[in-house]
Design a protein around this motif. Structure first.
Motif, PDB file in Angstrom:
ATOM      1  N   TYR A 124       0.831  -1.202   0.000  1.00 23.72           N
ATOM      2  CA  TYR A 124       0.000   0.000   0.000  1.00 23.72           C
ATOM      3  C   TYR A 124       0.870   1.259   0.000  1.00 23.72           C
ATOM      4  O   TYR A 124       0.594   2.220  -0.727  1.00 23.72           O
ATOM      5  CB  TYR A 124      -0.923  -0.009   1.220  1.00 23.72           C
ATOM      6  N   ILE A 128       0.699   4.302  -2.829  1.00 22.58           N
ATOM      7  CA  ILE A 128       0.426   5.699  -2.492  1.00 22.58           C
ATOM      8  C   ILE A 128       1.572   6.613  -2.920  1.00 22.58           C
ATOM      9  O   ILE A 128       1.363   7.698  -3.460  1.00 22.58           O
ATOM     10  CB  ILE A 128       0.178   5.847  -0.976  1.00 22.58           C
ATOM     11  N   LEU A 132      -0.205   6.116  -7.382  1.00 21.24           N
ATOM     12  CA  LEU A 132      -1.459   6.868  -7.363  1.00 21.24           C
ATOM     13  C   LEU A 132      -1.239   8.284  -7.903  1.00 21.24           C
ATOM     14  O   LEU A 132      -0.410   9.031  -7.389  1.00 21.24           O
ATOM     15  CB  LEU A 132      -2.013   6.925  -5.938  1.00 21.24           C
ATOM     16  N   ARG A 139      -7.096   6.130 -10.823  1.00 18.98           N
ATOM     17  CA  ARG A 139      -7.840   5.372  -9.823  1.00 18.98           C
ATOM     18  C   ARG A 139      -9.291   5.212 -10.258  1.00 18.98           C
ATOM     19  O   ARG A 139      -9.948   6.175 -10.662  1.00 18.98           O
ATOM     20  CB  ARG A 139      -7.797   6.082  -8.472  1.00 18.98           C
ATOM     21  N   TYR A 161      -6.507  -3.015  -5.008  1.00 22.02           N
ATOM     22  CA  TYR A 161      -5.964  -2.783  -3.673  1.00 22.02           C
ATOM     23  C   TYR A 161      -7.038  -2.178  -2.772  1.00 22.02           C
ATOM     24  O   TYR A 161      -8.154  -1.909  -3.213  1.00 22.02           O
ATOM     25  CB  TYR A 161      -4.759  -1.839  -3.759  1.00 22.02           C
ATOM     26  N   ASP A 162      -6.696  -1.977  -1.511  1.00 19.66           N
ATOM     27  CA  ASP A 162      -7.577  -1.278  -0.568  1.00 19.66           C
ATOM     28  C   ASP A 162      -6.918   0.013  -0.145  1.00 19.66           C
ATOM     29  O   ASP A 162      -5.687   0.091  -0.019  1.00 19.66           O
ATOM     30  CB  ASP A 162      -7.857  -2.150   0.657  1.00 19.66           C
ATOM     31  N   ASP A 163      -7.750   1.050   0.095  1.00 16.82           N
ATOM     32  CA  ASP A 163      -7.244   2.326   0.580  1.00 16.82           C
ATOM     33  C   ASP A 163      -8.124   2.797   1.732  1.00 16.82           C
ATOM     34  O   ASP A 163      -8.947   2.028   2.247  1.00 16.82           O
ATOM     35  CB  ASP A 163      -7.179   3.356  -0.547  1.00 16.82           C
ATOM     36  N   GLU A 164      -7.962   4.029   2.160  1.00 11.35           N
ATOM     37  CA  GLU A 164      -8.710   4.512   3.316  1.00 11.35           C
ATOM     38  C   GLU A 164     -10.219   4.473   3.075  1.00 11.35           C
ATOM     39  O   GLU A 164     -10.994   4.189   3.992  1.00 11.35           O
ATOM     40  CB  GLU A 164      -8.256   5.925   3.674  1.00 11.35           C
TER      41      GLU A 164
END
Length: 205
Positions: A124, A128, A132, A139, A161-164
Motif C-alpha cells: 500500500y 500511495i 497513485l 484510480r 488494492y484497498d485504501d482509506e
C-alpha cells in the motif's frame, strides 16, 4: 494464551473445513478475505471486494467477496464475535491483454512484471507514494464492490488494492455485523505513518 486460526474464504475453500467445530476450539477465526482474484486468473478482478458485483464475468462472483465469506460462517453457526475479517495492506496486479474499461474485468496475461517485493504484488505504501496519480495511473472505484483499483494504459497493468475509503466501508461492516474485528496482512506494507493501521485501531476502539 490465545488460540486462533487463519481460516479460508470462498465457498469452495470453506467447504473443506468445519466452521462450527473450529470455532469451538479457538478464541477467534481470522478469515482470509483477500486473494479472491489475482495474477493466476485469466480475467482481472478485485483482490478483496466487500460485496459481489452485477457486472463481473467471474463465475464465482457471488461467493468470492468479504460479505459472502462472513455470511457463510454465520450461517454455519459461528458466533459473530469470533469472526475477524482480513484486510489486505497490499494490491494484486495483472498485465492486461486488452486496453479497455480501465483494465477492470479484462483478459489478463498473468501477474504483472512489476511489483514492490515480487511481480504482481504492491505494498500500500508503494502504491500511495509511487503510483497513485503518477504518470498515466488512474484510480477507479466500484460502487458495488466498494473497493478501488489503479490502471495504467501505457503499461497495461491493473492493480486491485484497498485504501482509506474501502477500509472505512469494511470497518463499518464489522461494526454493523457485530463481528470480532479486523486483522491486517501485513503490517509492514502500510505507510511510514501507519495510516491504515491507525485507522483500523481508531475506528474499532
Amino acid at each position: 494464551h490465545l488460540l486462533t486460526i487463519a481460516a479460508p474464504s470462498g465457498d469452495d475453500k470453506i467447504a473443506h473445513v468445519q466452521p462450527v467445530e473450529l470455532a469451538e476450539q479457538v478464541d477467534w477465526l481470522n478469515i482470509m478475505t483477500y486473494d479472491f482474484y489475482g495474477g493466476w486468473d485469466a480475467t482481472t478482478g478485485f483482490n478483496s471486494p466487500l460485496y459481489p458485483t452485477s457486472d463481473s464475468p467471474h463465475a464465482n462472483n457471488a461467493t468470492y467477496n468479504v460479505d459472502a465469506a462472513v455470511q457463510a460462517y454465520l450461517e454455519a453457526g459461528v458466533p459473530g464475535d469470533k469472526i475477524v475479517i482480513g484486510i489486505p495492506l497490499y494490491g494484486r496486479a495483472c498485465d492486461v491483454a486488452v486496453e479497455t474499461d480501465d483494465g477492470l474485468y479484462q483478459p489478463a496475461s498473468g501477474a504483472s512484471s512489476i511489483g514492490t517485493w515480487e511481480p504482481g504484488v504492491f505494498d500500500y505504501a508503494d502504491i500511495i507514494a509511487n503510483y497513485l496519480d503518477k504518470d498515466d495511473w488512474t484510480r477507479g472505484w466500484h460502487d458495488e464492490a466498494m473497493v478501488p483499483w489503479l490502471y495504467s494504459p501505457s503499461q497495461r497493468v491493473f492493480i486491485s488494492y484497498d485504501d482509506e475509503e474501502s477500509v472505512g466501508y469494511k470497518l463499518d461492516y464489522i461494526v454493523e455485523e457485530r463481528l470480532g474485528g479486523a486483522m491486517l496482512w501485513e503490517l509492514d506494507a502500510d505507510t511510514v505513518g501507519h495510516d491504515l493501521v491507525w485507522m483500523v485501531s481508531d475506528h474499532l476502539r
